[in-house]
Design a protein around this motif. Sequence first.
Motif, PDB file in Angstrom:
ATOM      1  N   LEU A   1      -7.962   9.309 -31.822  1.00 34.55           N
ATOM      2  CA  LEU A   1      -7.145   8.530 -30.900  1.00 34.55           C
ATOM      3  C   LEU A   1      -5.965   7.891 -31.615  1.00 34.55           C
ATOM      4  O   LEU A   1      -6.056   7.539 -32.796  1.00 34.55           O
ATOM      5  N   PHE A   2      -4.875   7.736 -30.877  1.00 36.39           N
ATOM      6  CA  PHE A   2      -3.780   6.902 -31.351  1.00 36.39           C
ATOM      7  C   PHE A   2      -4.174   5.437 -31.164  1.00 36.39           C
ATOM      8  O   PHE A   2      -4.786   5.083 -30.148  1.00 36.39           O
ATOM      9  N   PRO A   3      -3.841   4.571 -32.099  1.00 36.48           N
ATOM     10  CA  PRO A   3      -4.133   3.141 -31.908  1.00 36.48           C
ATOM     11  C   PRO A   3      -3.170   2.524 -30.906  1.00 36.48           C
ATOM     12  O   PRO A   3      -2.188   3.154 -30.492  1.00 36.48           O
ATOM     13  N   SER A   4      -3.448   1.306 -30.511  1.00 37.24           N
ATOM     14  CA  SER A   4      -2.540   0.557 -29.646  1.00 37.24           C
ATOM     15  C   SER A   4      -1.675  -0.351 -30.519  1.00 37.24           C
ATOM     16  O   SER A   4      -2.181  -1.019 -31.421  1.00 37.24           O
ATOM     17  N   TYR A   5      -0.387  -0.369 -30.251  1.00 36.09           N
ATOM     18  CA  TYR A   5       0.522  -1.208 -31.024  1.00 36.09           C
ATOM     19  C   TYR A   5       0.822  -2.520 -30.293  1.00 36.09           C
ATOM     20  O   TYR A   5       1.700  -3.275 -30.696  1.00 36.09           O
TER      21      TYR A   5
END
Length: 281
Positions: free
Chosen positions: A198-202
């Motif tokens: 998954l891409f992280p949340s920024y």
Amino acid sequence: MAPLDANRNPLAAQREFCENLRMLCSYYRSVADVCRKLNINRAQFNRYLNGTSKPSNHTLERICDFFGVEPAEIYLPREHFQQIVKVRPRHKPERSVVGEHIERLQQQSHGRFDKYLGYYYEYYQSMSSRGKVLRGLVHLFMQDGAVYYERYERFPSNATFDGTSKSKYLGVAFYLNDRIFLIDYETLSGNEMVQIVLFPSYKNKVARLSGLMLGVASSHERSIGCARVVFEFLGKSIDFRKALRLCGIFDPKAAKIDPSIVKAIDNSPQKAQHHFHNIPL
């Protein structure tokens, strides 16, 4: 039994034996591990440890050979015995090779998961029900300083809670170089593993995470598939039974799934892409 000093109390010597045997076992992963390697019944070995039983001469020799000590030495006062063991070459404590690597990756992930812990709905195109969207429930949690997770999938969507067919996955999570890696296995049959990246949340608050899932279909063909996946954050605590009842297989055209999620998990190939990619939301 090994000869003891005539001036020593046999009960005291037996206590020293128990203490010394416990100390030797501490160099291994567990008492159970020692018993497996020695091929000694665990219950019987426990009786040696607590002093309710004494090993035969033959068994005592096997135990001492395994630990690299002499039968007479293991009855010495524990302070004296510890000095002998410290200076004598011995087998290094055995550690799981896999465990060492897992521990290293968990250390790299330390402190990175705080805002991600909690419950999520997962969405992806079902690998078994073609053209349908699967909504599952994921719980990401910390235990003993490491991050683990549980995934639940439920079939069909309109079944009763107690009568439905459910799958449960258990896994471990890592945060490595700005990506979230999840790997789990299906606990009921034990014949399936899944990897999710998954891409992280920024943002300060997590809303949705997107990425790719690699696994196999639960149908008899067991085809290998890769699908786009979205995690939708529900909160740190939820009504678990109510959330699970809302999981299942859905028609993507139905109003039960947010259209923006349906679009994000569309597995249609992108133009000018030679691999199956995903982009952060």
